[in-house]
Design an enzyme around this catalytic site. Structure first.
Site, short mmCIF file in Angstrom:
data_model
loop_
_atom_site.label_atom_id
_atom_site.label_comp_id
_atom_site.label_asym_id
_atom_site.label_seq_id
_atom_site.Cartn_x
_atom_site.Cartn_y
_atom_site.Cartn_z
N ASP A 1 -12.66 9.17 -2.05
CA ASP A 1 -13.97 9.84 -2.10
C ASP A 1 -13.85 11.13 -2.90
OD1 ASP A 1 -12.38 11.21 -0.17
OD2 ASP A 1 -14.20 12.22 0.52
N GLU B 1 0.87 -1.18 0.00
CA GLU B 1 0.00 0.00 0.00
C GLU B 1 0.90 1.22 0.00
OE1 GLU B 1 -3.64 2.39 2.26
OE2 GLU B 1 -2.63 0.79 3.36
N ASP C 1 -3.38 11.59 -1.39
CA ASP C 1 -3.48 13.05 -1.30
C ASP C 1 -3.84 13.62 -2.67
OD1 ASP C 1 -2.76 12.91 1.36
OD2 ASP C 1 -0.63 13.24 0.97
N GLU D 1 -8.84 3.96 7.19
CA GLU D 1 -9.22 5.01 8.15
C GLU D 1 -10.04 6.12 7.45
OE1 GLU D 1 -5.54 4.66 9.56
OE2 GLU D 1 -6.31 4.01 11.50
N TYR D 2 -9.52 6.57 6.31
CA TYR D 2 -10.20 7.65 5.58
C TYR D 2 -11.54 7.20 5.03
CZ TYR D 2 -6.69 11.31 5.86
OH TYR D 2 -5.87 12.31 6.32
N GLU D 3 -11.60 5.97 4.61
CA GLU D 3 -12.86 5.44 4.05
C GLU D 3 -13.95 5.45 5.12
OE1 GLU D 3 -12.23 1.72 2.18
OE2 GLU D 3 -14.30 1.45 1.56
N LYS E 1 -3.68 21.54 -6.99
CA LYS E 1 -3.13 22.48 -7.98
C LYS E 1 -2.53 21.71 -9.15
CE LYS E 1 -2.38 26.36 -4.99
NZ LYS E 1 -1.56 26.82 -3.90
N ASP F 1 9.67 8.16 0.55
CA ASP F 1 8.83 8.82 -0.44
C ASP F 1 8.63 7.86 -1.60
OD1 ASP F 1 7.97 10.43 -2.75
OD2 ASP F 1 8.23 12.08 -1.33
N1 SAM Z 1 -4.27 5.18 3.01
C1 SAM Z 1 -4.70 5.75 4.26
C2 SAM Z 1 -6.20 5.71 4.37
O1 SAM Z 1 -6.87 5.47 3.35
O2 SAM Z 1 -6.72 5.90 5.48
C3 SAM Z 1 -4.13 7.17 4.46
C4 SAM Z 1 -4.64 8.21 3.51
S1 SAM Z 1 -3.83 9.79 3.74
C5 SAM Z 1 -4.91 10.90 2.97
C6 SAM Z 1 -2.51 9.71 2.55
C7 SAM Z 1 -1.22 9.21 3.14
O3 SAM Z 1 -0.28 9.02 2.08
C8 SAM Z 1 -0.56 10.21 4.09
O4 SAM Z 1 -0.22 9.56 5.30
C9 SAM Z 1 0.68 10.70 3.33
O5 SAM Z 1 1.75 11.04 4.19
C10 SAM Z 1 0.99 9.49 2.46
N2 SAM Z 1 1.70 9.85 1.23
C11 SAM Z 1 1.31 10.76 0.30
N3 SAM Z 1 2.20 10.86 -0.69
C12 SAM Z 1 3.20 9.98 -0.39
C13 SAM Z 1 4.41 9.61 -1.02
N4 SAM Z 1 4.81 10.21 -2.17
N5 SAM Z 1 5.18 8.68 -0.47
C14 SAM Z 1 4.81 8.07 0.70
N6 SAM Z 1 3.66 8.39 1.36
C15 SAM Z 1 2.87 9.32 0.83
#
Ligand code: SAM
Length: 226
Positions: A153, A43, A117, A193-195, A121, A95
């Site tokens: 969503d 994931e 995320d 969690e977000y779902e 932009k 990353d």
């Molecule tokens: N997947 C989880 C959920 O559905 O509940 C978390 C969703 S949260 C909005 C997005 C997560 O992705 C954040 O914790 C963020 O730090 C991580 N993330 C975003 N871009 C990333 C990247 N390029 N590399 C690693 N993690 C990343």
């Protein structure tokens, strides 16, 4: 995700037995890291790890790896593992733009993107995890016939993600714009969690399951001729 810096999280993540340090050194040897020959599912952007924790508990024959770039967020997943350690779950703090340095060609069987995320932009479109730039990275590490599953969503992000597929060489086998009312696609669904948060607020959840176009065509030809 609103981020609160947790003091000490770097040291905890840096010393955790559940986090693979210098993950690039394990490139090409992930199955050995788990000590078995089971498929690897990852994931990307795992957040606090609820989805992966549930998946790993329910599917001991799959090895799961969670990728998260922030130690303050990953920390929460580590707390769950300390309470209930799972042999088929590991984490990497990195990353995701560096995925190809950490996974060898075809080393991953499935990629989950959950509530990525949105980077609204336009100039940051290439940072979106379902962008064509990231699809090119997934193409390198995913095994032949491997798939990507994406849930969100955020309709604008989902529309963008669907538009990115064809030019990047991917085809959707299943798409839903209201996952929780789609009996077939909901089968075995594990909430993130977000779902939980957004679906309980009444937001419809979108989901796609995609394959490389070449794999998709081959499979469809085989199933119609065979
Ligand atoms: N997947 C989880 C959920 O559905 O509940 C978390 C969703 S949260 C909005 C997005 C997560 O992705 C954040 O914790 C963020 O730090 C991580 N993330 C975003 N871009 C990333 C990247 N390029 N590399 C690693 N993690 C990343």
């Amino acid at each position: 995700m609103r981020l609160r810096n947790v003091p000490g999280s770097e040291a905890i993540v840096g010393n955790s037995p559940f986090v693979v340090q210098e993950a690039g050194k394990t490139r090409g040897h992930w199955k050995a890291a788990f000590g078995n020959d089971n498929p690897i599912h990852i994931e990307v952007g795992m957040g606090k790890g609820k989805f992966l924790n549930t998946m790993a508990m329910g599917n001991p024959e799959i090895n799961y790896i969670g990728i998260e770039r922030y130690t303050s967020v990953l920390l929460r997943a580590l707390q769950k593992m300390e309470e209930n350690p799972l042999p088929n779950l590991l984490f990497i703090c990195m990353d995701a733009s560096e995925l190809e340095q950490v996974f060898g060609e075809g080393e991953v069987s499935r990629i989950y993107l959950n509530f990525s995320d949105p980077w609204p932009k336009a100039r940051y479109a290439k940072r979106r995890l379902p962008s064509r730039q990231f699809l090119a990275r997934y193409d390198k590490i995913l095994e032949p016939g491997g798939r990507i599953e994406f849930k969100t969503d955020n309709r604008a992000l989902f529309d963008f993600a669907v538009e990115e597929l064809e030019p990047a060489g991917w085809t959707a086998r299943q798409i839903s714009y209201d996952l929780h009312r789609d009996g077939e696609m909901m089968e075995g669904n594990v909430m993130t969690e977000y779902e939980e948060k957004f679906s309980s607020a009444g937001n419809p959840i979108c989901k796609y399951i995609v394959y490389r176009t070449a794999d998709f065509l081959q499979n469809n030809t085989e199933s119609t001729t065979g």
